[in-house]
Design a protein around this motif. Structure first.
Motif, mmCIF file in Angstrom:
data_model
loop_
_atom_site.group_PDB
_atom_site.id
_atom_site.type_symbol
_atom_site.label_atom_id
_atom_site.label_comp_id
_atom_site.label_asym_id
_atom_site.label_seq_id
_atom_site.Cartn_x
_atom_site.Cartn_y
_atom_site.Cartn_z
ATOM 1 N N ARG A 114 0.811 -1.197 -0.016
ATOM 2 C CA ARG A 114 0.053 0.027 0.073
ATOM 3 C C ARG A 114 0.858 1.458 -0.205
ATOM 4 N NH1 ARG A 114 -4.582 1.648 4.563
ATOM 5 N NH2 ARG A 114 -5.696 3.044 3.365
ATOM 6 N N ALA A 115 1.966 1.212 0.907
ATOM 7 C CA ALA A 115 2.896 2.517 0.633
ATOM 8 C C ALA A 115 3.334 3.157 -0.694
ATOM 9 C CB ALA A 115 3.981 2.237 1.643
ATOM 10 N N TYR A 116 3.502 2.207 -1.399
ATOM 11 C CA TYR A 116 4.052 2.245 -2.830
ATOM 12 C C TYR A 116 2.942 2.705 -3.709
ATOM 13 C CZ TYR A 116 8.747 0.541 -1.631
ATOM 14 O OH TYR A 116 9.981 0.380 -0.805
ATOM 15 N N ARG A 117 1.805 2.040 -3.418
ATOM 16 C CA ARG A 117 0.593 2.213 -4.253
ATOM 17 C C ARG A 117 0.061 3.808 -3.941
ATOM 18 N NH1 ARG A 117 -1.221 -2.463 -2.293
ATOM 19 N NH2 ARG A 117 -3.034 -1.423 -1.467
ATOM 20 N N ARG A 118 0.181 4.158 -2.519
ATOM 21 C CA ARG A 118 -0.223 5.618 -2.057
ATOM 22 C C ARG A 118 0.754 6.495 -3.023
ATOM 23 N NH1 ARG A 118 -0.476 5.947 4.005
ATOM 24 N NH2 ARG A 118 -1.291 7.992 3.345
ATOM 25 N N CYS A 119 2.198 6.098 -3.200
ATOM 26 C CA CYS A 119 2.829 7.116 -3.930
ATOM 27 C C CYS A 119 2.235 7.120 -5.182
ATOM 28 C CB CYS A 119 4.236 6.510 -3.693
ATOM 29 S SG CYS A 119 5.697 7.463 -4.549
ATOM 30 N N LEU A 120 2.133 6.067 -6.066
ATOM 31 C CA LEU A 120 1.384 6.222 -7.185
ATOM 32 C C LEU A 120 0.072 7.013 -7.316
ATOM 33 C CD1 LEU A 120 1.669 5.476 -10.336
ATOM 34 C CD2 LEU A 120 0.649 2.959 -9.365
ATOM 35 N N ALA A 121 -0.580 6.888 -6.233
ATOM 36 C CA ALA A 121 -1.995 7.426 -6.166
ATOM 37 C C ALA A 121 -1.593 8.922 -6.137
ATOM 38 C CB ALA A 121 -2.658 6.941 -5.035
ATOM 39 N N LEU A 122 -0.911 9.552 -5.332
ATOM 40 C CA LEU A 122 -0.206 10.844 -5.412
ATOM 41 C C LEU A 122 0.142 11.362 -6.996
ATOM 42 C CD1 LEU A 122 1.721 11.111 -2.077
ATOM 43 C CD2 LEU A 122 -0.636 12.178 -2.521
ATOM 44 N N CYS A 123 0.868 10.412 -7.306
ATOM 45 C CA CYS A 123 1.391 10.877 -9.054
ATOM 46 C C CYS A 123 0.221 11.019 -9.845
ATOM 47 C CB CYS A 123 2.230 9.867 -9.460
ATOM 48 S SG CYS A 123 3.794 9.707 -8.599
ATOM 49 N N ARG A 124 -0.786 10.010 -9.763
ATOM 50 C CA ARG A 124 -2.032 10.170 -10.674
ATOM 51 C C ARG A 124 -2.872 11.210 -10.280
ATOM 52 N NH1 ARG A 124 -3.844 5.592 -13.693
ATOM 53 N NH2 ARG A 124 -2.096 4.064 -13.967
ATOM 54 N N CYS A 125 -3.024 11.477 -8.970
ATOM 55 C CA CYS A 125 -3.892 12.740 -8.633
ATOM 56 C C CYS A 125 -3.181 14.012 -9.188
ATOM 57 C CB CYS A 125 -4.172 12.948 -7.067
ATOM 58 S SG CYS A 125 -5.020 11.643 -6.581
ATOM 59 N N GLU A 126 -1.928 14.137 -9.409
ATOM 60 C CA GLU A 126 -1.219 15.375 -9.770
ATOM 61 C C GLU A 126 -1.295 15.257 -11.313
ATOM 62 O OE1 GLU A 126 2.941 17.462 -9.985
ATOM 63 O OE2 GLU A 126 2.891 15.814 -8.853
ATOM 64 N N ALA A 127 -1.171 14.037 -11.930
ATOM 65 C CA ALA A 127 -1.552 14.129 -13.505
ATOM 66 C C ALA A 127 -2.921 14.512 -13.708
ATOM 67 C CB ALA A 127 -1.090 12.885 -13.939
ATOM 68 N N LEU A 128 -3.824 13.864 -13.117
ATOM 69 C CA LEU A 128 -5.165 14.322 -13.317
ATOM 70 C C LEU A 128 -5.620 15.793 -12.943
ATOM 71 C CD1 LEU A 128 -6.918 11.181 -11.369
ATOM 72 C CD2 LEU A 128 -6.891 11.685 -14.114
ATOM 73 N N ALA A 129 -4.834 16.374 -11.914
ATOM 74 C CA ALA A 129 -4.999 17.879 -11.951
ATOM 75 C C ALA A 129 -4.574 18.815 -13.174
ATOM 76 C CB ALA A 129 -4.378 18.242 -10.540
ATOM 77 N N VAL A 130 -3.477 18.333 -13.491
ATOM 78 C CA VAL A 130 -2.804 18.789 -14.756
ATOM 79 C C VAL A 130 -3.565 18.788 -15.839
ATOM 80 C CG1 VAL A 130 -0.790 19.067 -16.476
ATOM 81 C CG2 VAL A 130 -0.313 18.688 -13.750
ATOM 82 N N TYR A 131 -3.978 17.472 -16.216
ATOM 83 C CA TYR A 131 -5.046 17.372 -17.385
ATOM 84 C C TYR A 131 -6.345 18.095 -17.198
ATOM 85 C CZ TYR A 131 -2.639 13.025 -18.824
ATOM 86 O OH TYR A 131 -1.937 12.138 -19.355
ATOM 87 N N ARG A 132 -6.935 18.203 -15.957
ATOM 88 C CA ARG A 132 -8.307 19.009 -15.926
ATOM 89 C C ARG A 132 -7.890 20.551 -16.181
ATOM 90 N NH1 ARG A 132 -9.570 16.271 -11.881
ATOM 91 N NH2 ARG A 132 -8.287 17.144 -10.027
ATOM 92 N N ALA A 133 -6.782 21.097 -15.588
ATOM 93 C CA ALA A 133 -6.384 22.471 -15.962
ATOM 94 C C ALA A 133 -5.962 22.624 -17.344
ATOM 95 C CB ALA A 133 -5.092 22.759 -14.965
#
Length: 111
Positions: free
Chosen positions: A22-41
């Motif tokens: 889970r700790a590594y997946r949480r890191c990946l989740a943070l990366c994906r959230c950032e990418a989604l925010a950039v896409y949205r913007a």
């Protein structure tokens, strides 16, 4: 959105083992959230390439290990020794794909 290369390379673990923690997946989740925010913007809607919509993936990645393994069993059916290309680059002392892309975008980028 293939954003797991760096997480996997830095973990030093095979992909299946890394995604099982889970700790590594949480890191990946943070990366994906950032990418989604950039896409949205930028007004970009990311393509759906699998059974889960891109916007739901960070929530799935944050699930406890046992629940994640049960829900994502099909995705975890990968070679137990598989690693990311970035991990392979680092192990072989080669520039990573990210570094190569940065140099193409800005020739002044240091090696």
């Amino acid at each position: 959105m293939n954003l797991n290369n760096a997480c996997n390379a830095l973990s030093g673990l095979p992909l299946r083992d890394q995604l099982g923690l889970r700790a590594y997946r949480r890191c990946l989740a943070l990366c994906r959230c950032e990418a989604l925010a950039v896409y949205r913007a930028a007004g970009i809607t990311p393509a759906r390439l699998g059974p889960v919509a891109p916007g739901l993936t960070p929530y799935l990645l944050r699930l406890p290990d046992a629940l994640f393994r049960r829900i994502s069993a099909a995705s975890l059916r990968i070679d137990a020794r598989a690693r990311s290309s970035m991990w392979e680059d680092l192990q072989r002392g080669r520039p990573t794909e990210t570094r190569s892309c940065a140099r193409r975008a800005d020739p002044g980028t240091k090696p």
